[in-house]
Design a protein around this motif. Structure first.
Motif, mmCIF file in Angstrom:
data_model
loop_
_atom_site.group_PDB
_atom_site.id
_atom_site.type_symbol
_atom_site.label_atom_id
_atom_site.label_comp_id
_atom_site.label_asym_id
_atom_site.label_seq_id
_atom_site.Cartn_x
_atom_site.Cartn_y
_atom_site.Cartn_z
ATOM 1 N N MET A 1 -3.397 6.357 -1.657
ATOM 2 C CA MET A 1 -2.254 5.943 -2.461
ATOM 3 C C MET A 1 -2.195 6.665 -3.799
ATOM 4 N N THR A 2 -3.347 6.862 -4.447
ATOM 5 C CA THR A 2 -3.334 7.520 -5.756
ATOM 6 C C THR A 2 -2.922 8.979 -5.646
ATOM 7 N N THR A 3 -3.054 9.585 -4.459
ATOM 8 C CA THR A 3 -2.617 10.972 -4.271
ATOM 9 C C THR A 3 -1.107 11.070 -4.447
ATOM 10 N N GLU A 4 -0.372 10.093 -3.909
ATOM 11 C CA GLU A 4 1.085 10.078 -4.071
ATOM 12 C C GLU A 4 1.464 9.958 -5.545
ATOM 13 N N ILE A 5 0.770 9.084 -6.248
ATOM 14 C CA ILE A 5 1.038 8.882 -7.674
ATOM 15 C C ILE A 5 0.738 10.167 -8.437
ATOM 16 N N GLN B 1 -0.019 3.091 -14.988
ATOM 17 C CA GLN B 1 0.504 1.753 -14.714
ATOM 18 C C GLN B 1 0.674 1.551 -13.202
ATOM 19 N N ALA B 2 1.147 2.576 -12.518
ATOM 20 C CA ALA B 2 1.313 2.483 -11.060
ATOM 21 C C ALA B 2 -0.039 2.289 -10.374
ATOM 22 N N ILE B 3 -1.069 2.966 -10.889
ATOM 23 C CA ILE B 3 -2.416 2.802 -10.318
ATOM 24 C C ILE B 3 -2.909 1.375 -10.544
ATOM 25 N N LYS B 4 -2.695 0.838 -11.744
ATOM 26 C CA LYS B 4 -3.128 -0.532 -12.045
ATOM 27 C C LYS B 4 -2.352 -1.554 -11.214
ATOM 28 N N ASP B 5 -1.078 -1.264 -10.958
ATOM 29 C CA ASP B 5 -0.274 -2.158 -10.113
ATOM 30 C C ASP B 5 -0.834 -2.202 -8.696
ATOM 31 N N GLN B 6 -1.311 -1.059 -8.214
ATOM 32 C CA GLN B 6 -1.910 -1.029 -6.873
ATOM 33 C C GLN B 6 -3.204 -1.848 -6.841
ATOM 34 N N GLU B 7 -3.963 -1.809 -7.941
ATOM 35 C CA GLU B 7 -5.196 -2.604 -8.003
ATOM 36 C C GLU B 7 -4.852 -4.093 -7.977
ATOM 37 N N LYS B 8 -3.814 -4.479 -8.718
ATOM 38 C CA LYS B 8 -3.396 -5.892 -8.740
ATOM 39 C C LYS B 8 -2.958 -6.356 -7.359
#
Length: 185
Positions: free
Chosen positions: A1-5, A137-144
């Motif tokens: 997922m982080t690759t897309e971000i 922020q998008a990475i942190k949203d994925q963690e949440k």
């Protein structure tokens, strides 16, 4: 997922850099460049079109740009568009050919333009940092959402920071190159 971000952030940062280069190309140096006229719009039968779509724009020598319209009636419209642009250039017409002589820059004007370059570069850096913030922020949203682990978040943020540093360095290079061009005339 982080690759897309990361890929999305990279594309957005590249757009910020491209926009900066476009803005810097518009800054007039003492040297003739066809890019100076890129944002000039000509009234072509009622609709504004880029100058390059109604005429051939050629750099004749270091201080002269030659414009040859495709249609004879466009000469007056092109002259008017150049004079009303914010470039401060005076076109000279000889028949169907329009010539623009680039006046040499004064030392004071060079310093003013160097300040503009710094301002544009700083604006590009701010835009790149905003992209970094959005990506983090998008990475942190994925963690949440429990899609990734805390280690993945740390790794992702590190990658995004490396990407940010690369693009900020490219912005600095572009700004320094333009300043050098301005001061070397």
């Amino acid at each position: 997922m982080t690759t897309e971000i990361k890929n999305d952030a990279s594309q957005r940062m590249q757009k910020c850099l491209d926009t900066l280069k476009t803005e810097l190309a518009k800054l007039r140096t003492g040297r003739a460049s066809a890019a100076i006229l890129d944002h000039v719009r000509v009234d072509y039968y009622g609709s504004p079109v880029p100058l390059s779509q109604v005429a051939s724009v050629v750099v004749e020598d270091a201080r002269t740009i030659t414009i040859t319209p495709w249609e004879k009636p466009m000469v007056a419209a092109i002259e008017k568009a150049i004079m009303t642009s914010d470039l401060g250039l005076n076109p000279n017409t000889a028949g169907q050919t329009i010539r623009i002589n680039m006046p040499p820059l004064t030392e004071e004007r060079r310093r003013d333009l160097a300040k503009v370059v710094k301002t544009e570069a700083e604006g590009a850096k701010v835009a790149i940092r905003n992209v970094r913030r959005d990506a983090n922020q998008a990475i942190k949203d994925q963690e949440k959402a429990k899609k990734i682990t805390a280690d993945d978040v740390k790794r992702g943020e590190t990658e995004i920071q490396k990407l940010t540093d690369q693009f900020v360095a490219k912005v600095d290079e572009a700004g320094a190159a333009k300043e050098k061009e301005l001061m070397s005339m």
